[in-house]
Write an enzyme that holds these catalytic residues in place. Structure first.
Site, PDB file in Angstrom:
ATOM      1  N   LYS A  54      -5.058  13.910 -16.397  1.00 43.84           N
ATOM      2  CA  LYS A  54      -5.202  14.836 -17.521  1.00 43.84           C
ATOM      3  C   LYS A  54      -3.941  14.846 -18.382  1.00 43.84           C
ATOM      4  O   LYS A  54      -3.667  13.889 -19.071  1.00 43.84           O
ATOM      5  CB  LYS A  54      -5.572  16.224 -16.974  1.00 43.84           C
ATOM      6  CG  LYS A  54      -6.782  16.195 -16.026  1.00 43.84           C
ATOM      7  CD  LYS A  54      -8.086  15.948 -16.746  1.00 43.84           C
ATOM      8  CE  LYS A  54      -9.244  15.591 -15.827  1.00 43.84           C
ATOM      9  NZ  LYS A  54      -9.608  16.588 -14.823  1.00 43.84           N
TER      10      LYS A  54
ATOM     11  N   ARG B 133       0.822  -1.212   0.000  1.00 44.41           N
ATOM     12  CA  ARG B 133       0.000   0.000   0.000  1.00 44.41           C
ATOM     13  C   ARG B 133       0.861   1.270   0.000  1.00 44.41           C
ATOM     14  O   ARG B 133       0.446   2.325  -0.461  1.00 44.41           O
ATOM     15  CB  ARG B 133      -0.923  -0.007   1.219  1.00 44.41           C
ATOM     16  CG  ARG B 133      -2.112   0.921   1.075  1.00 44.41           C
ATOM     17  CD  ARG B 133      -2.807   1.183   2.407  1.00 44.41           C
ATOM     18  NE  ARG B 133      -3.319  -0.004   3.052  1.00 44.41           N
ATOM     19  CZ  ARG B 133      -3.012  -0.349   4.309  1.00 44.41           C
ATOM     20  NH1 ARG B 133      -2.200   0.389   5.035  1.00 44.41           N
ATOM     21  NH2 ARG B 133      -3.526  -1.424   4.833  1.00 44.41           N
TER      22      ARG B 133
ATOM     23  N   ASP C 143      -4.781  23.523  -6.739  1.00 39.11           N
ATOM     24  CA  ASP C 143      -5.069  22.506  -7.763  1.00 39.11           C
ATOM     25  C   ASP C 143      -4.345  22.971  -9.018  1.00 39.11           C
ATOM     26  O   ASP C 143      -4.758  23.917  -9.689  1.00 39.11           O
ATOM     27  CB  ASP C 143      -6.576  22.367  -8.007  1.00 39.11           C
ATOM     28  CG  ASP C 143      -6.891  21.227  -8.993  1.00 39.11           C
ATOM     29  OD1 ASP C 143      -6.044  20.936  -9.862  1.00 39.11           O
ATOM     30  OD2 ASP C 143      -7.992  20.654  -8.901  1.00 39.11           O
TER      31      ASP C 143
HETATM   32  C1  LIG Z   1     -10.251  16.272 -13.614  1.00 40.82           C
HETATM   33  C2  LIG Z   1      -9.873  17.175 -12.520  1.00 40.82           C
HETATM   34  C3  LIG Z   1      -9.750  16.721 -11.211  1.00 40.82           C
HETATM   35  C4  LIG Z   1     -10.114  15.312 -10.830  1.00 40.82           C
HETATM   36  O1  LIG Z   1      -9.303  14.359 -11.423  1.00 40.82           O
HETATM   37  P1  LIG Z   1      -9.837  12.828 -11.540  1.00 40.82           P
HETATM   38  O2  LIG Z   1      -8.588  12.056 -11.744  1.00 40.82           O
HETATM   39  O3  LIG Z   1     -10.757  12.799 -12.706  1.00 40.82           O
HETATM   40  O4  LIG Z   1     -10.516  12.492 -10.260  1.00 40.82           O
HETATM   41  C5  LIG Z   1      -9.342  17.608 -10.250  1.00 40.82           C
HETATM   42  N1  LIG Z   1      -9.073  18.895 -10.544  1.00 40.82           N
HETATM   43  C6  LIG Z   1      -9.182  19.373 -11.795  1.00 40.82           C
HETATM   44  C7  LIG Z   1      -8.866  20.792 -12.063  1.00 40.82           C
HETATM   45  C8  LIG Z   1      -9.595  18.533 -12.820  1.00 40.82           C
HETATM   46  O5  LIG Z   1      -9.746  19.031 -14.047  1.00 40.82           O
END
Ligand SMILES: *Cc1c(COP(=O)(O)O)cnc(C)c1O
Length: 383
Positions: A202, A51, A177
């Site tokens: 992404k 883990r 973020d």
């Molecule tokens: C897509 C996204 C997330 C979440 O990512 P996942 O891997 O789909 O859970 C978080 N923050 C932003 C800005 C995003 O575009």
């Protein structure tokens, strides 16, 4: 005495490692890590369980720390959203107050409202354009400030240095973020953030085939706090996704240059069309926060939005007429995507002001001229 079949099967084919020198880490799958000796079982600091991550996870974390200019700590979560949620969770307890940008990724907003509020955390959204004015919102019990720049869907650029300076003056940690910049279009730590979060799903993944999140802390103490939270909740990134994300990271800058170039080409073409209202691309001079973007970012990517001056029926017809653009959520992959955003825009502080429909596109790695031809035929179809 000869061992029984069951015992022989449990022992057969084990302990083989090629020993060859390979460019990439081994893709190891294991819950159990075997110790040489019983004395090692409870030894502090020993890698004792799957883990906590094996070679691929460790290699990815090393690479992400290097990407973030030798950051002190990096941890993984099974999705970008999980990374956002656990990072915020690490910094708040009942009785605390937290400040979240009103432009934050929708599911991260929902996490705060639906999970933290019932826990006794006061969740307050702030205007993404507040800048140094955030000072007035910081209270004695403010535990964390959460930023996202550019904002999800609407791409407001935050004055990150001003917000972080105010936070620092009050000793409040800042979480960013950083999915849009993917850690390569902006140095969020240089701008004053303490912790960067990314959906590696992404641009780093880049192929729409994995879900993974990372949390990177500039200093050790913040990293330790998040690590304790991830451990407590049993959060693990998983070897396959970490391995794929590391592979994506190798080609990230080269792909990003192409996404940026094609994104700008398509955006400039759209800006000249009569059906299109406001463009929301921070690298275009028409973006209201363009000056801030120029100051803080070194480039852009393929994600932007624009207003289609049409009602919902025509908007859906436009999206349905697209041939090269897939209709689907997420972004940063090799293939272009489009969605209409209005049904999912949430705002607490100031209502979203827009005419028509906000369309968000993720420009992929197809030739820009083919994408333009596709947009052209779809716009002409609904004219
Ligand atoms: C897509 C996204 C997330 C979440 O990512 P996942 O891997 O789909 O859970 C978080 N923050 C932003 C800005 C995003 O575009």
């Amino acid at each position: 005495m000869a061992k029984k079949l069951e015992t022989r099967l449990a022992a057969a084919g084990r302990g083989k490692s090629s020993g060859l020198k390979l460019p990439n880490p081994a893709l190891e799958r294991a819950s159990t890590v075997l110790m040489e000796r019983a004395e090692h079982l409870y030894e502090p600091g020993r890698q004792a369980y799957g883990r906590m991550g094996l070679s691929a996870e460790a290699a990815l974390c090393d690479a992400l720390k290097a990407l973030y200019h030798d950051a002190a700590w990096c941890g993984l979560a099974p999705s970008g959203l999980a990374a956002c949620a656990f990072a915020i969770r690490a910094f708040c307890k009942a009785g605390d107050h937290i400040l979240i940008t009103d432009s934050a990724y929708g599911p991260a907003r929902s996490f705060c409202l639906n999970q933290l509020t019932p826990m006794g955390v006061e969740v307050e959204f702030y205007d993404p354009l507040i800048g140094g004015g955030i000072d007035n919102l910081i209270r004695e019990n403010t535990a964390v400030i959460y930023l996202e720049s550019p904002g999800s869907l609407t791409l407001e650029i935050q004055d990150v240095p001003a917000i972080c300076a105010a936070a620092q003056a009050h000793g409040v940690p800042t979480l960013m973020d950083d999915t849009w910049s993917a850690g390569i279009l902006c140095d969020m730590f240089e701008l004053g953030c303490d912790i960067a979060i990314q959906a590696l799903t992404k641009y780093t993944g880049g192929h729409s085939d994995l879900l993974l999140g990372c949390i990177v802390a500039k200093d050790e103490a913040h990293g330790k706090k998040i690590e304790d939270t991830l451990r407590a909740y049993g959060v693990a990134g998983g070897p396959e996704n970490a391995w794929l994300a590391l592979r994506g990271l190798r080609s990230l800058p080269a792909r990003m240059r192409q996404h940026e170039e094609s994104g700008l080409t398509v955006a400039r073409w759209l800006a000249g069309r009569p059906e299109i209202g406001r463009m929301t691309h921070p690298a275009l001079e028409s973006h209201p926060d363009h000056a801030l973007w120029l100051r803080d970012f070194t480039g852009s990517n393929g994600l932007f939005a624009f207003e289609l001056k049409m009602d919902e029926t025509k908007t859906l017809a436009f999206l349905n007429a697209l041939e090269l653009f897939g209709l689907g959520f997420s972004w940063g992959g090799f293939e272009s995507l489009a969605i209409h955003c209005n049904p999912q825009i949430r705002r607490d502080v100031l209502p979203w002001q827009g005419e028509g429909s906000l369309i968000r596109v993720s420009i992929g790695l197809e030739a820009a001229e083919d994408l333009i031809a596709d947009l052209d035929q779809a716009l002409n179809q609904i004219a």
